[in-house]
Design an enzyme around this catalytic site. Structure first.
Site, short mmCIF file in Angstrom:
data_model
loop_
_atom_site.label_atom_id
_atom_site.label_comp_id
_atom_site.label_asym_id
_atom_site.label_seq_id
_atom_site.Cartn_x
_atom_site.Cartn_y
_atom_site.Cartn_z
N ALA A 68 -8.49 -11.49 12.40
CA ALA A 68 -7.83 -12.82 13.34
C ALA A 68 -7.52 -12.31 14.60
O ALA A 68 -7.70 -10.92 14.94
CB ALA A 68 -6.34 -12.96 12.68
N THR A 79 -7.93 -9.57 3.71
CA THR A 79 -8.40 -10.13 2.40
C THR A 79 -9.91 -10.19 2.44
O THR A 79 -10.57 -10.41 3.19
CB THR A 79 -7.80 -11.51 2.57
OG1 THR A 79 -6.47 -11.63 2.64
CG2 THR A 79 -8.34 -12.38 1.53
N PHE A 84 0.77 -1.05 -0.21
CA PHE A 84 0.02 0.09 -0.17
C PHE A 84 0.80 1.31 -0.10
O PHE A 84 1.97 1.10 0.23
CB PHE A 84 -0.95 0.30 1.23
CG PHE A 84 -1.70 -1.11 1.45
CD1 PHE A 84 -2.89 -1.41 0.48
CD2 PHE A 84 -1.50 -2.25 2.07
CE1 PHE A 84 -3.79 -2.29 0.45
CE2 PHE A 84 -2.33 -3.42 2.02
CZ PHE A 84 -3.34 -3.30 1.29
N THR A 90 4.81 11.92 7.65
CA THR A 90 6.54 12.01 7.75
C THR A 90 6.58 12.48 9.19
O THR A 90 5.91 13.18 9.84
CB THR A 90 6.83 13.33 7.04
OG1 THR A 90 6.66 13.07 5.52
CG2 THR A 90 8.46 13.42 6.97
N HIS A 111 0.97 -4.28 8.13
CA HIS A 111 1.10 -4.96 9.11
C HIS A 111 1.39 -4.16 10.56
O HIS A 111 2.23 -3.48 10.84
CB HIS A 111 2.29 -5.87 9.01
CG HIS A 111 2.20 -6.82 7.79
ND1 HIS A 111 3.22 -7.41 7.22
CD2 HIS A 111 1.10 -7.41 7.01
CE1 HIS A 111 2.82 -7.95 6.28
NE2 HIS A 111 1.54 -7.74 6.05
N CYS A 146 -3.93 -4.54 6.52
CA CYS A 146 -4.08 -5.30 5.11
C CYS A 146 -4.99 -6.69 5.62
O CYS A 146 -4.71 -7.27 6.37
CB CYS A 146 -2.65 -5.82 4.83
SG CYS A 146 -2.66 -6.82 3.30
N SER A 161 -6.49 -7.90 -1.57
CA SER A 161 -5.90 -7.21 -0.33
C SER A 161 -6.62 -5.77 -0.39
O SER A 161 -6.48 -5.15 -1.55
CB SER A 161 -4.45 -7.13 -0.32
OG SER A 161 -3.96 -8.60 -0.20
#
Length: 204
Positions: free
Chosen positions: A106, A90, A33, A195, A150, A88, A81
């Site tokens: 999860a 599915t 991404f 940033t 992640h 991220c 995705s």
């Protein structure tokens, strides 16, 4: 609702002036991404069910989230995705007629992110809207940063201020992640690539 960070004590992050999100052509090749949010979607439902198909083909308990989006469903397919607030995920079901997609959450996702705090029935938009982005093909144009989706941990925005046409955020987070943060590096907050302007070893 606490925001969550992709790389997380405190840091000061800079949000540049807003500009229209670029259209990204989806691909089945290696993807990540960019942290450039394409739209804000609406969480339609968040449920724990007993009849979800698990990784080994059996059925059991699990958590599913249904999200309504528009742009992110252009070119979408089962198994693609989609970044939901920087996570991220599915797509396990897609309803193109109603512009909705389903994702599984999860236990680790629920522990490390704020997705489990969503309340689709809340009167507050903050409890039912999420930043959405389609995956971008690696090797293609990237107007943001490389964002994996992640999530490492949840941080807390402790201050914010305006500087001319820019907005600054001060974020606190667990000190064990401090070594990964450097000035002028980048960080994703709720999927938005920002940033890092300043790093502090303690909260002032």
């Amino acid at each position: 609702m606490k925001p969550h960070l992709l790389l997380l004590p405190s840091i000061t992050a800079f949000a540049p002036p807003l500009s229209p999100a670029a259209s990204i052509k989806p691909s089945r090749s290696l993807q990540m991404f960019t942290g450039i949010i394409e739209e804000m979607g609406q969480v339609i439902s968040l449920e724990t069910k007993d009849d979800i198909q698990l990784w080994d083909g059996t059925t059991g308990a699990g958590t599913e989230m249904v999200v309504r989006g528009d742009i992110v469903l252009e070119g979408a397919y089962l198994g693609c995705s989609i970044s939901v607030n920087g996570v991220c995920l599915t797509a396990t079901e897609i309803d193109f007629d109603n512009k909705q997609f389903t994702v599984g959450l999860a236990p680790e996702t629920l522990r490390k992110t704020n997705l489990g705090t969503y309340n689709p029935n809340s009167s507050s938009d903050k409890q039912k809207t999420a930043n959405l982005e389609r995956a971008s093909e690696i090797g293609g144009r990237n107007s943001g940063h490389f964002v994996q989706g992640h999530v490492d941990n949840v941080g807390t925005i402790i201050d914010q201020w305006v500087d001319d046409n820019s907005l600054f955020f001060k974020v606190s987070f667990p000190k064990e992640f401090m070594r990964y943060i450097v000035p002028k590096g980048f960080i994703a907050i709720d999927g938005t690539s920002l940033t890092v302007c300043d790093v502090s070893t303690g909260v002032e």
